[in-house]
Design a protein around this motif. Structure first.
Motif, PDB file in Angstrom:
ATOM      1  N   MET A 141      57.240  20.640  34.578  1.00 53.25           N
ATOM      2  CA  MET A 141      56.843  19.292  34.996  1.00 53.25           C
ATOM      3  C   MET A 141      56.764  18.356  33.788  1.00 53.25           C
ATOM      4  N   ALA A 142      56.282  18.858  32.657  1.00 54.15           N
ATOM      5  CA  ALA A 142      56.224  18.030  31.454  1.00 54.15           C
ATOM      6  C   ALA A 142      57.629  17.646  31.004  1.00 54.15           C
ATOM      7  N   ALA A 143      58.577  18.583  31.091  1.00 53.74           N
ATOM      8  CA  ALA A 143      59.958  18.280  30.723  1.00 53.74           C
ATOM      9  C   ALA A 143      60.573  17.267  31.678  1.00 53.74           C
ATOM     10  N   LEU A 144      60.299  17.411  32.977  1.00 58.96           N
ATOM     11  CA  LEU A 144      60.853  16.476  33.961  1.00 58.96           C
ATOM     12  C   LEU A 144      60.283  15.073  33.781  1.00 58.96           C
ATOM     13  N   LYS A 145      58.974  14.948  33.564  1.00 59.23           N
ATOM     14  CA  LYS A 145      58.352  13.630  33.365  1.00 59.23           C
ATOM     15  C   LYS A 145      58.875  12.965  32.084  1.00 59.23           C
ATOM     16  N   THR A 146      58.998  13.748  31.033  1.00 56.54           N
ATOM     17  CA  THR A 146      59.496  13.186  29.775  1.00 56.54           C
ATOM     18  C   THR A 146      60.927  12.697  29.928  1.00 56.54           C
ATOM     19  N   THR A 147      61.764  13.465  30.632  1.00 59.79           N
ATOM     20  CA  THR A 147      63.162  13.072  30.825  1.00 59.79           C
ATOM     21  C   THR A 147      63.258  11.780  31.635  1.00 59.79           C
ATOM     22  N   VAL A 148      62.493  11.702  32.721  1.00 52.09           N
ATOM     23  CA  VAL A 148      62.542  10.501  33.568  1.00 52.09           C
ATOM     24  C   VAL A 148      62.039   9.279  32.811  1.00 52.09           C
ATOM     25  N   PHE A 149      60.975   9.438  32.052  1.00 51.07           N
ATOM     26  CA  PHE A 149      60.424   8.301  31.315  1.00 51.07           C
ATOM     27  C   PHE A 149      61.388   7.835  30.221  1.00 51.07           C
ATOM     28  N   ASP A 150      61.989   8.784  29.517  1.00 54.25           N
ATOM     29  CA  ASP A 150      62.885   8.412  28.425  1.00 54.25           C
ATOM     30  C   ASP A 150      64.144   7.721  28.944  1.00 54.25           C
ATOM     31  N   LEU A 151      64.767   8.293  29.987  1.00 57.92           N
ATOM     32  CA  LEU A 151      66.012   7.720  30.497  1.00 57.92           C
ATOM     33  C   LEU A 151      65.785   6.539  31.421  1.00 57.92           C
TER      34      LEU A 151
END
Length: 333
Positions: free
Chosen positions: A215-225
């Motif tokens: 979930m941390a990886a998914l949130k970081t990816t969505v926020f960055d992109l």
């Protein structure tokens, strides 16, 4: 008639048995075949005595006496002795040469084995110490490392993009690299890697979303992109590109309009206006291309890569993005 007494006495005094006759004929035949002309005269007296002597020696005794041996020819005997002497002197010498050659090969093989072992030991030692040295370097000088890696990534990506453009150019233009363009992209990589890139990936995102977990990886990816790249990264880039375009295109120097020099303020307004127009025009294509390249890489990076190695991971795997980015920003113009 009365036979002559002397003849009869001679006949009775030297009778020849059948065994002696066979031995004498055999001896004569052997001498005819084996004895040469120069030694025949030496053996004839012996043959005559055998013919008239009732007590002739047996063939074995004759063989032991040398009658059946062929006398060697002086020339052939000298040649044979020379060959024997040559063989006796050559064979030991050849053996010594072979032994010395074998010892030399063994010595060289042993030396090569020692050198190979030393190289292997150094390689193993380096392989063991390199990860620890890299980790120490990332922890002690992270900003410098990230800036350097990003600059190299953008430089390599632009070289690839320019080569692709040269192959697709059918107008017969120059195949030489645009060094000003290379310098601009390399400087942009250093600026982004040592600034926004390092700060967001190593400071901001871990505090906002955590470091581990899917979930941390998914949130970081969505926020960055979804936020950082389209609303921070690209506006900064378009402003930087608009400011450096005259130098890249070979029109650097004081900008002129109608023969008059343009002031710094007017130049700044022109740069901002050009950057805004380019940003709006390419917003959709930039966002789509960014998401297509970075979505899978971000999920792998933020899910499996340790925190202090995340930006180096981006710098290495992001060569695909820098090539695409350079082609979209310069090649399509």
């Amino acid at each position: 008639a009365i036979p002559n007494p002397p003849m009869a006495a001679a006949t009775r005094s030297s009778p020849m048995t059948s065994v002696q006759a066979v031995a004498t004929l055999t001896l004569l035949l052997a001498l005819t075949v084996t004895v040469t002309s120069h030694d025949l005269s030496a053996k004839l007296p012996l043959l005559g005595s055998l013919a008239h002597n009732p007590t002739a020696p047996a063939p074995a005794s004759l063989a032991m006496g040398g009658l059946f041996r062929r006398l060697p020819t002086p020339g052939a005997n000298h040649l044979g002795n020379s060959l024997l002497r040559g063989m006796k002197s050559t064979i030991p010498h050849s053996g010594q040469m072979l032994r010395r050659g074998a010892d030399k090969i063994a010595l060289q093989a042993n030396s090569f084995r020692v050198e190979l072992k030393a190289v292997g030991s150094k390689t193993i030692t380096m392989a063991r110490t390199l990860p620890r040295a890299w980790t120490t370097l990332m922890k002690t000088h992270p900003v410098k490392v990230c800036g350097t890696l990003e600059g190299m990534r953008y430089l390599a990506g632009d070289i690839i993009a320019q080569r692709i453009e040269a192959r697709r150019d059918k107008s017969g233009g120059s195949n030489e690299l645009n060094l000003q363009r290379l310098a601009v992209l390399a400087f942009w990589g250093v600026y982004y890697g040592a600034g926004l890139g390092y700060w967001s990936y190593h400071e901001l995102y871990p505090k906002m979303f955590g470091v581990t977990g899917t979930m941390a990886a998914l949130k970081t990816t969505v926020f960055d992109l979804g936020l950082t790249c389209p609303f921070v990264y690209y506006p900064m880039w378009h402003f930087f590109k608009a400011a450096t375009d005259p130098w890249v295109e070979g029109t650097s120097g004081a900008a002129k309009a109608g023969g008059k020099e343009v002031s710094v303020g007017e130049r700044a307004k022109e740069v901002c206006s050009t950057a805004w127009v380019n940003y709006k025009t390419t917003f959709v294509s930039d966002a789509v291309s960014m998401f297509a390249v970075w979505a899978p890489l971000h999920m792998i990076n933020f899910r499996f890569v340790p925190l202090h190695q995340r930006f180096p991971f981006i710098a290495v795997t992001g060569i695909i993005w820098t090539t695409t980015f350079s082609y979209l920003q310069f090649g399509l113009e």
